[in-house]
Each structure stands twice: as structure tokens, then as C-alpha cells.
Enzyme design. Structure first.
Site, short mmCIF file in Angstrom:
data_model
loop_
_atom_site.label_atom_id
_atom_site.label_comp_id
_atom_site.label_asym_id
_atom_site.label_seq_id
_atom_site.Cartn_x
_atom_site.Cartn_y
_atom_site.Cartn_z
N PHE A 119 42.52 -0.37 84.11
CA PHE A 119 41.86 0.92 84.24
C PHE A 119 42.10 1.67 82.93
CE2 PHE A 119 40.39 3.09 88.33
CZ PHE A 119 39.77 1.96 88.81
N GLN A 232 39.21 17.48 85.97
CA GLN A 232 38.75 16.21 85.41
C GLN A 232 37.27 15.95 85.72
OE1 GLN A 232 40.24 12.08 86.77
NE2 GLN A 232 40.89 12.29 84.65
N HIS A 234 34.58 12.85 85.64
CA HIS A 234 34.51 11.39 85.58
C HIS A 234 33.28 11.01 84.77
CE1 HIS A 234 34.44 7.20 86.70
NE2 HIS A 234 35.56 7.33 87.39
N LEU A 244 29.90 8.39 92.86
CA LEU A 244 30.78 7.79 91.86
C LEU A 244 30.48 6.31 91.63
CD1 LEU A 244 33.39 8.16 90.07
CD2 LEU A 244 34.59 7.06 91.96
N GLU A 247 35.55 3.48 88.07
CA GLU A 247 36.05 3.01 86.77
C GLU A 247 36.31 1.50 86.81
OE1 GLU A 247 38.61 5.81 84.87
OE2 GLU A 247 39.94 4.23 84.15
N ARG A 278 39.37 9.25 80.71
CA ARG A 278 38.13 9.83 81.20
C ARG A 278 37.64 11.05 80.41
NH1 ARG A 278 39.70 9.19 87.60
NH2 ARG A 278 39.33 6.94 87.60
N HIS A 343 35.45 15.36 89.11
CA HIS A 343 35.99 14.26 89.91
C HIS A 343 37.36 14.55 90.51
CE1 HIS A 343 36.66 10.18 91.23
NE2 HIS A 343 37.74 10.07 90.49
N ARG A 379 44.25 13.02 84.18
CA ARG A 379 44.83 11.96 85.01
C ARG A 379 44.26 10.60 84.61
NH1 ARG A 379 43.13 9.10 89.59
NH2 ARG A 379 41.39 10.46 90.13
C1 LIG Z 1 34.77 9.08 95.05
C2 LIG Z 1 36.22 9.07 94.68
C3 LIG Z 1 36.84 7.89 94.30
C4 LIG Z 1 38.18 7.89 93.95
N1 LIG Z 1 38.76 6.71 93.57
C5 LIG Z 1 40.08 6.68 93.27
C6 LIG Z 1 40.72 5.46 92.95
O1 LIG Z 1 40.12 4.38 92.96
N2 LIG Z 1 42.04 5.49 92.65
C7 LIG Z 1 42.77 6.64 92.64
O2 LIG Z 1 43.97 6.61 92.37
N3 LIG Z 1 42.18 7.83 92.96
C8 LIG Z 1 40.87 7.87 93.29
N4 LIG Z 1 40.28 9.06 93.62
C9 LIG Z 1 41.13 10.25 93.78
C10 LIG Z 1 41.93 10.16 95.08
O3 LIG Z 1 41.18 9.47 96.06
C11 LIG Z 1 42.28 11.53 95.64
O4 LIG Z 1 42.83 12.34 94.64
C12 LIG Z 1 43.31 11.41 96.76
O5 LIG Z 1 42.90 10.45 97.72
C13 LIG Z 1 43.56 12.74 97.44
O6 LIG Z 1 44.36 12.53 98.58
P1 LIG Z 1 44.97 13.77 99.34
O7 LIG Z 1 45.75 13.22 100.48
O8 LIG Z 1 45.65 14.66 98.39
O9 LIG Z 1 43.69 14.58 99.88
P2 LIG Z 1 42.43 14.13 100.75
O10 LIG Z 1 42.38 12.70 101.04
O11 LIG Z 1 41.25 14.75 100.10
O12 LIG Z 1 42.69 14.86 102.14
C14 LIG Z 1 42.64 16.28 102.27
C15 LIG Z 1 42.87 16.62 103.72
O13 LIG Z 1 42.98 18.04 103.86
C16 LIG Z 1 42.27 18.47 104.99
N5 LIG Z 1 41.91 19.88 104.79
C17 LIG Z 1 41.43 20.48 103.67
N6 LIG Z 1 41.25 21.79 103.89
C18 LIG Z 1 41.64 22.04 105.16
C19 LIG Z 1 41.67 23.20 105.98
N7 LIG Z 1 41.27 24.40 105.54
N8 LIG Z 1 42.11 23.07 107.25
C20 LIG Z 1 42.51 21.86 107.75
N9 LIG Z 1 42.49 20.73 107.00
C21 LIG Z 1 42.06 20.83 105.74
C22 LIG Z 1 41.09 17.53 105.08
O14 LIG Z 1 40.58 17.48 106.39
C23 LIG Z 1 41.73 16.20 104.65
O15 LIG Z 1 42.31 15.56 105.77
C24 LIG Z 1 38.93 9.09 93.97
C25 LIG Z 1 38.31 10.26 94.36
C26 LIG Z 1 36.97 10.27 94.69
C27 LIG Z 1 36.34 11.58 95.04
#
Ligand SMILES: Cc1cc2nc3c(=O)[nH]c(=O)nc-3n(C[C@H](O)[C@H](O)[C@H](O)COP(=O)(O)OP(=O)(O)OC[C@H]3O[C@@H](n4cnc5c(N)ncnc54)[C@H](O)[C@@H]3O)c2cc1C
Length: 566
Positions: A119, A232, A234, A244, A247, A278, A343, A379
Site C-alpha cells: 500500500f 484526507q 483519496h 472508492l 488503493e 495519498r 476519504h 494517514r
Molecule cells: C470506502 C472506504 C474504504 C476504506 N478502506 C480501508 C482499508 O482498506 N483499510 C483501512 O485501514 N481503512 C480503510 N478505510 C477507513 C476505515 O474503514 C475507517 O476509518 C474505520 O473503519 C472507522 O472505524 P470506526 O470504528 O472508527 O467507525 P465506523 O466503522 O465508521 O463506525 C462508526 C459507528 O458510530 C455510530 N454512530 C455515529 N454517530 C452516531 C450517533 N450520533 N449515535 C449513535 N451512533 C452513532 C455508527 O452507527 C457506527 O456504528 C476505508 C474507508 C472507506 C470510507
């Protein structure tokens, strides 16, 4: 208002939230997970490309955790706290193998070892993957695992605001989305694991639910955001839908080309080429387009055709499918049209290396909502899934320590405070006329894209500040058309907008303050990195209609800042 009591409440059912909840429940504490969607629909499920890990005996023989830390620090343009990056690298192999033991089976090399791919910004390949559905596999595995513990899930519940008492967490108010019934969750510890905020921008790869609620909740409660100006973009979002294209495509050998068929990255990153970080690739694409070498409409081509149909099908099926369904392009025979889109959010709720916020006792944060800071100014791809698991676990354990050392319970009932949270929410949507919330939202997304995007300057940022100020004024007079009490999604969209506006204001102000270019924050009026004046974290508080900006030193252990060339 109904009241319910927990030892700890985790907001967010993504990877970070579930990992924290897993640790807290495993220690015997009663924990609630509140999520506005069913946990496995969190944005974590969208991650395709993979998760970075140094696995002893399973990595390039020349690699070691120090190289991984160095790559992360350099990728983050030296704004990374190096002790946090060391922790991330040192724990990476262990956490990935833990998830594999729990059931997420990673792709293999022919000899049975866990497969890897390159990556961006990696000296040696370190990204591990489960086909092109890595996030989905990890999230389902962790959800199953957590469901077996003493965790109560409040799915499709929306968190409004924290209730605090003298800078201590007293609880959080949340509403069941089906019925609009508010509940006060009384607790001493809250983990905000609410994920990112892509919906602030006109173009984003993020889910519709990524509205930065946790940032608004933290700011209104008096907690600071760290490095909020670092957003960031992408490089390869599909044109025109912004889906998306992972990468992983460039990791597997795809090449970016302009309208003349030139591999233009030779001009911008002669060594790392398409696999430069990125921020660098995004700026390169915008420059190509601006200088007339993009395709009409404003995009460049991502060429996979030389990889061969079989290989593409095995490794990059989702990219092929997205190109076909959303752009009508056959990726086996022609380049995929791509352009940059928002992103990821490097900034976030200010926390220490164990996820503790220093402003409010009992407030924790992990995952994309938090800024530890492990990603600094930019990142590296596949470091975020790793961050959610490593710091989700560390933070959950810190909550356990906190609960063990704080056995007394708050005596007050906080009924008035909780009622006020609900009243404030209803005030936002009480108007019958005025401005529809959707109009404010559209204006905000354009403003952020135009003035607080990939390229920034003082004039644009001042424009953004004044526009966002106006929009923040308008929300007291906005309306929603749906007045029903059953699954009123418009009502919650309006509440999300309040969070987005509070966050946007803080981002624009912090971007205006930082008079240098570093990582993803590029100021055309200050194009160079300036370590003498700006090698420091921004710490920003929202104080009514102003933003208070202070600074904190960056933790440097072994890697002294050097020029960032790829
Ligand atoms: C399309 C895409 C592809 C990606 N690919 C990669 C990858 O290959 N490798 C990598 O390392 N990273 C990748 N990323 C980044 C990575 O996936 C995310 O940064 C990471 O999964 C975020 O996890 P999290 O647990 O912090 O939040 P999230 O998984 O976004 O979860 C947030 C949670 O908060 C809850 N929530 C939010 N607001 C409220 C509220 N007001 N009340 C109640 N609940 C709420 C939601 O319901 C959800 O359950 C990608 C991101 C995207 C968008």
C-alpha cells in the site's frame, strides 16, 4: 424521561466501538453499545483494501516494526506522535492474528503464510486482506464475538449530547430512531467511537451516515479536537459517483494515466510513483486536471488492463464491478475514470495514547473519531483498520482501569440536564417555514469542497468561515417537512447537520491558523512545511460562536523530521 444505568456506554458499533466494548465487557462490567445503524452496517464494513501488519515470520525478511513506524511517521509528515506509532506497529501482528483466531480468515500465499500486498508509503509490503472485503470480514467477526458477552446493543439509536457535571461524564442522551423516544443513559464512562465525517464534503467515499456526530458531541461538551485541519482526500474515487476504487488497485500494479496516456506520477514521486502517499497523489491528479491533461469533465484514468483478467478477478473484483455498474466502464479493457474525493479524517477528539480525553473525566474516544495522534498530517492506507483495533483495545482497557479506580456513583439524577438536551434538539426542527435543512446542508458541502479542500489559501478559508458562520446562524430557523414520530429520518438528518456545522467551523478556523503546508493540509500561500513554527498539534475548542486554538508539542522519539520525498 426514562433512565437506564451502565458502567460504560460506547457510542458506535464499528470496529473501534466493538473492540472497546469487548474489552470492557470481558472485565465483567456492564456496557451498552449505541449505534445509529445495525453494527455490521457501520462504515468499517466498507473497507476493502486491507489492514497493515508486521507479522514475525510472515513478513518480508528485511522488514521490522521500526520500518513500519518510520513509514507511518514519514507518511504523516512528522506530525505523528511517535510513541503511539510505535505501539501501533508493535501490536499490529498480534491483533491481526487475534482476529484471525476469532474467525476472519486472511488470504494466503501458496506456502500457507498470510498474503501481503503493497500500500502507499510502505517500504516493504505489509497490507493483509480478506479478498476485497477485509472490513466486512473483521466487523462480522468482532460483532459475533462481542455479542457473546454481557453487552446490550441499542441499534438504530441516535446519541444527541453528553451530560456532564463539573467536567465529569454523568451520562449521555440518546433517542430510539423508530419512535423518537429519548433515554438518559447514566454512566461514568463514555467512549465516542462514532467514526468519520465525509458528508461534510461535496465529494466523498464515505457512507451517508458519516456525519461526524461524535465531534459535535465532544465540542459542545467542552472537549477539544486535535489537528482538525487535517482531512484526507483519496486519489481514486470513481468518476462521477465517488465510489472508492481501493488503493489495493495500485498496490496490485494499476497505473494512473492522463489524457495523453502519460504515467504522470513520474513527475511527482519518481521513486514510489503511483504508490506515493495519498496527499501527494491527490494533488498530482488535481494538477494534471488543472493544467489541461485530464479528461473532459475532470478526471484521469486508472489502468488495470495489463494485469490480466484472471488476476484482476481474483484480487480486485469490487473495483471491476463498481466501474461497470457506476461508470459503465469495462476495467479489463479500458482505464477506470477517477478523481480525488474526501476519504478519511486524521483530526479528531483529543485523546492520549490510552484514549483518554484530558478535558472531561470519563470521556474516551477511539477509531476514526479520535486523534491519538497516530496518522499525523496524512494517514497511510490500511493503517486505519489497524488503528481501530489496536486503540479500540487499548482504550477499552483504560476504561476498565478507570472504572476500577472510580467506584463511587454520581448521586444526582440529571433529569433537568437530560431534558434540556432533548429540548435543544427539538428547537432545531420546530419551525414551520424558513429554510429547509437540506438547503443548508448542500451549501455547507459545497463550501467545504471549494474552500477547505485539497488546495487552500487565506482568502478561501476566510470565505469559508464567514459562510459557515452564516449557516450556523440559519439552523435556528430551519425546518423539516416530516413531522411524524415514526422513523423520522429527516429529524435525525437535521441533528446531524448541527454536528457537521460545529465541526466545519472548527476545521476552517484551524486550517486558517496553520500557516504552512504539511501532509494533507496544503496552503498555496504557504507551500512549504515549516518545522520551526508549526511542528505542533492544533488543539481547538468550540466556544459558542468562536473557536479557541491552542497547541501541543508533537512526541518525537527516534525519528527526526527530514524532507519527505518519495
Ligand atoms: C470506502 C472506504 C474504504 C476504506 N478502506 C480501508 C482499508 O482498506 N483499510 C483501512 O485501514 N481503512 C480503510 N478505510 C477507513 C476505515 O474503514 C475507517 O476509518 C474505520 O473503519 C472507522 O472505524 P470506526 O470504528 O472508527 O467507525 P465506523 O466503522 O465508521 O463506525 C462508526 C459507528 O458510530 C455510530 N454512530 C455515529 N454517530 C452516531 C450517533 N450520533 N449515535 C449513535 N451512533 C452513532 C455508527 O452507527 C457506527 O456504528 C476505508 C474507508 C472507506 C470510507
Amino acid at each position: 424521561m426514562e433512565k437506564i444505568e451502565y458502567d460504560a456506554v460506547v457510542i458506535g458499533g464499528g470496529l473501534a466501538g466493538l473492540m472497546s466494548a469487548h474489552e470492557i465487557a470481558s472485565a465483567g462490567f456492564k456496557v451498552a453499545v449505541i449505534s445509529k445503524v445495525f453494527p455490521t452496517r457501520s462504515h468499517s464494513a466498507a473497507a476493502e483494501g486491507g489492514i497493515a501488519a508486521y507479522i514475525p515470520g510472515n513478513s518480508d525478511p528485511n522488514d521490522n516494526p521500526d520500518y513500519m513506524t518510520y513509514d507511518t511517521v514519514k507518511g504523516g509528515d512528522y506530525l505523528v506522535d511517535q510513541d503511539a506509532a510505535e505501539l501501533l506497529s508493535n501490536k499490529s501482528g498480534e491483533i491481526v492474528m487475534l482476529l484471525e483466531r476469532w474467525g476472519a480468515l486472511f488470504n494466503r500465499q501458496p506456502d500457507g503464510r498470510v498474503a501481503v500486498r503493497y500500500f502507499g508509503g510502505q517500504t516493504y509490503p505489509r497490507t493483509r486482506f480478506v479478498g476485497d472485503k477485509t472490513g466486512m470480514a473483521l466487523l462480522h467477526t468482532l460483532f459475533e464475538r462481542t455479542s457473546g458477552l454481557n453487552v446490550d446493543f441499542y441499534n438504530e439509536w441516535f446519541s444527541l449530547d453528553l451530560v456532564t457535571d463539573d467536567k465529569k461524564v454523568a451520562g449521555i442522551v440518546a433517542m430510539q430512531m423508530k419512535t423518537l423516544t429519548p433515554f438518559f443513559f447514566k454512566t461514568k464512562a463514555v467512549v465516542l467511537a462514532t467514526g468519520g465525517m465525509g458528508m461534510l464534503y461535496r465529494h466523498t467515499t464515505n457512507s451517508y451516515i458519516n456525519t461526524g456526530d461524535g465531534f459535535g458531541i465532544a465540542l459542545r461538551a467542552g472537549a477539544a479536537l486535535k489537528d482538525p485541519e487535517f482531512v484526507q482526500f483519496h486519489p481514486t474515487a470513481l468518476y462521477p459517483s465517488d465510489v472508492l476504487i481501493s488503493e489495493a488497485a495500485r498496490g496490485e500494479g494499476a497505473i494512473l494515466k492522463n489524457i495523453k496516456g502519460e504515467r504522470f506520477m513520474t513527475r511527482y514521486a519518481p521513486k514510489k510513483l503511483d504508490l506515493a502517499p495519498r496527499d501527494i497523489v491527490s494533488r498530482a491528479i488535481i494538477t494534471e486536471i488543472k493544467e489541461g491533461r485530464g479528461f473532459p469533465g475532470g478526471y484521469v484514468g486508472l489502468d488495470l488492463t495489463h494485469l490480466g483478467e484472471e488476476y484482476i478477478k481474483e484480487r480486485l473484483a469490487l473495483a471491476v464491478e463498481a466501474a461497470k455498474s457506476f461508470a459503465g466502464v469495462d476495467a479489463f479493457t479500458e482505464p477506470i475514470p477517477v478523481r480525488p474525493a474526501q476519504h478519511y479524517y486524521m483530526g479528531g477528539i483529543d485523546v492520549d495514547i490510552e484514549g483518554r480525553n484530558p478535558d472531561i473525566v470519563g470521556l474516551f474516544s477511539a477509531g476514526e473519531a479520535a486523534c491519538v495522534s497516530v496518522h499525523g498530517a496524512n494517514r497511510l492506507g490500511s493503517n486505519s483498520l489497524l488503528d481501530t483495533l489496536v486503540f479500540g483495545q487499548v482504550t477499552g482497557r483504560a476504561v476498565v482501569q478507570f472504572l476500577k479506580s472510580n467506584s463511587s456513583n454520581p448521586t444526582s439524577n440529571y433529569e433537568k440536564e437530560a431534558e434540556k438536551v432533548v429540548d435543544d434538539a427539538y428547537k432545531l426542527v420546530k419551525s414551520e417555514s424558513g429554510v429547509h435543512f437540506g438547503q443548508i446542508l448542500e451549501k455547507l458541502r459545497d463550501t467545504m469542497w471549494d474552500y477547505v479542500g485539497i488546495y487552500r489559501d487565506e482568502g478561501g478559508l476566510l470565505n469559508a468561515m464567514s459562510e459557515i458562520n452564516k449557516l450556523r446562524g440559519m439552523i435556528s430557523n430551519m425546518y423539516v417537512t416530516d413531522k411524524s414520530k415514526v422513523y423520522n429520518t429527516e429529524f435525525f438528518n437535521a441533528l446531524e447537520l448541527r454536528n457537521m456545522l460545529d465541526l466545519a467551523f472548527v476545521i476552517a478556523k484551524s486550517a486558517l491558523e496553520r500557516k504552512e503546508s504539511r501532509g494533507a493540509h496544503y496552503r498555496t500561500d504557504y507551500p512549504d512545511r515549516d518545522d520551526n513554527n508549526w511542528l505542533k498539534h492544533t488543539i481547538a475548542y468550540l466556544r459558542g460562536n468562536t473557536v479557541e486554538v491552542t497547541f501541543k508539542p508533537v512526541k518525537i522519539t527516534r525519528w527526526k523530521p527530514e524532507p519527505r520525498v518519495y
